[in-house]
Design a protein around this motif. Structure first.
Motif, mmCIF file in Angstrom:
data_model
loop_
_atom_site.group_PDB
_atom_site.id
_atom_site.type_symbol
_atom_site.label_atom_id
_atom_site.label_comp_id
_atom_site.label_asym_id
_atom_site.label_seq_id
_atom_site.Cartn_x
_atom_site.Cartn_y
_atom_site.Cartn_z
ATOM 1 N N ASP A 1 -6.218 11.848 -6.429
ATOM 2 C CA ASP A 1 -4.859 11.919 -5.912
ATOM 3 C C ASP A 1 -4.467 10.533 -5.414
ATOM 4 N N GLY A 2 -3.206 10.237 -5.456
ATOM 5 C CA GLY A 2 -2.738 8.950 -4.965
ATOM 6 C C GLY A 2 -3.150 7.812 -5.878
ATOM 7 N N ASP A 3 -3.158 6.612 -5.316
ATOM 8 C CA ASP A 3 -3.520 5.423 -6.080
ATOM 9 C C ASP A 3 -5.031 5.338 -6.267
ATOM 10 N N ALA A 4 -5.417 4.677 -7.350
ATOM 11 C CA ALA A 4 -6.844 4.503 -7.639
ATOM 12 C C ALA A 4 -7.503 3.624 -6.586
ATOM 13 N N PRO A 5 -8.697 3.978 -6.164
ATOM 14 C CA PRO A 5 -9.457 3.078 -5.294
ATOM 15 C C PRO A 5 -9.791 1.793 -6.059
ATOM 16 N N THR A 6 -10.075 0.738 -5.362
ATOM 17 C CA THR A 6 -10.377 -0.535 -6.024
ATOM 18 C C THR A 6 -11.644 -0.456 -6.868
ATOM 19 N N SER A 7 -12.458 0.563 -6.643
ATOM 20 C CA SER A 7 -13.704 0.724 -7.398
ATOM 21 C C SER A 7 -13.508 1.439 -8.729
ATOM 22 N N VAL A 8 -12.293 1.933 -9.000
ATOM 23 C CA VAL A 8 -12.046 2.744 -10.193
ATOM 24 C C VAL A 8 -11.013 2.075 -11.090
ATOM 25 N N ASN A 9 -11.281 2.094 -12.379
ATOM 26 C CA ASN A 9 -10.322 1.597 -13.350
ATOM 27 C C ASN A 9 -9.015 2.383 -13.175
ATOM 28 N N PRO A 10 -7.895 1.716 -12.907
ATOM 29 C CA PRO A 10 -6.657 2.447 -12.623
ATOM 30 C C PRO A 10 -6.144 3.262 -13.813
ATOM 31 N N SER A 11 -6.433 2.836 -15.018
ATOM 32 C CA SER A 11 -6.022 3.601 -16.191
ATOM 33 C C SER A 11 -6.829 4.895 -16.293
ATOM 34 N N LEU A 12 -8.113 4.829 -16.004
ATOM 35 C CA LEU A 12 -8.958 6.015 -15.998
ATOM 36 C C LEU A 12 -8.524 6.975 -14.892
ATOM 37 N N TRP A 13 -8.172 6.439 -13.734
ATOM 38 C CA TRP A 13 -7.709 7.269 -12.620
ATOM 39 C C TRP A 13 -6.427 8.005 -13.004
ATOM 40 N N ARG A 14 -5.514 7.282 -13.653
ATOM 41 C CA ARG A 14 -4.252 7.881 -14.092
ATOM 42 C C ARG A 14 -4.519 9.013 -15.095
#
Length: 104
Positions: free
Chosen positions: A63-76
């Motif tokens: 939920d929310g924005d990706a943590p800095t440890s996670v690829n933001p595209s994968l989080w999305r």
């Protein structure tokens, strides 16, 4: 479960990707929500003996924005596939999503 902070190179790579991709385009979320009719109040699927065979709530942390440890595209992408419930695809055609492994 203890998590370590990402290494600086991982955090920098994820930040660069976040700046490079069009994350402000939410059309895919609109598409994923289209036709949503509802979902289970308790999205835990159990067999006849009561054993949990699938627990969609296990993905509530995405939920929310990706943590800095996670690829933001994968989080999305994870946010998109975590959507579960009953959807009307076209008039008279329905689809249950996110309540089994078929979404992986």
């Amino acid at each position: 479960m203890k998590q370590n902070d990402p290494t600086p190179s991982v955090a920098e790579a994820n930040a660069a990707l976040l700046g490079a991709l069009p994350f402000d385009d939410t059309a895919d979320f609109d598409d994923a929500d289209r036709g949503f009719l509802g979902t289970l109040a308790d999205p835990v699927i159990r067999d006849a003996d009561g054993t949990v065979v699938w627990d969609a709530s296990a993905y509530d942390f995405v939920d929310g924005d990706a943590p800095t440890s996670v690829n933001p595209s994968l989080w999305r992408q994870s946010k998109l596939v975590a959507k579960h419930g009953l959807f009307e695809v076209v008039e008279g055609i329905y689809q249950a999503r996110g309540l089994d492994l078929s979404v992986m």
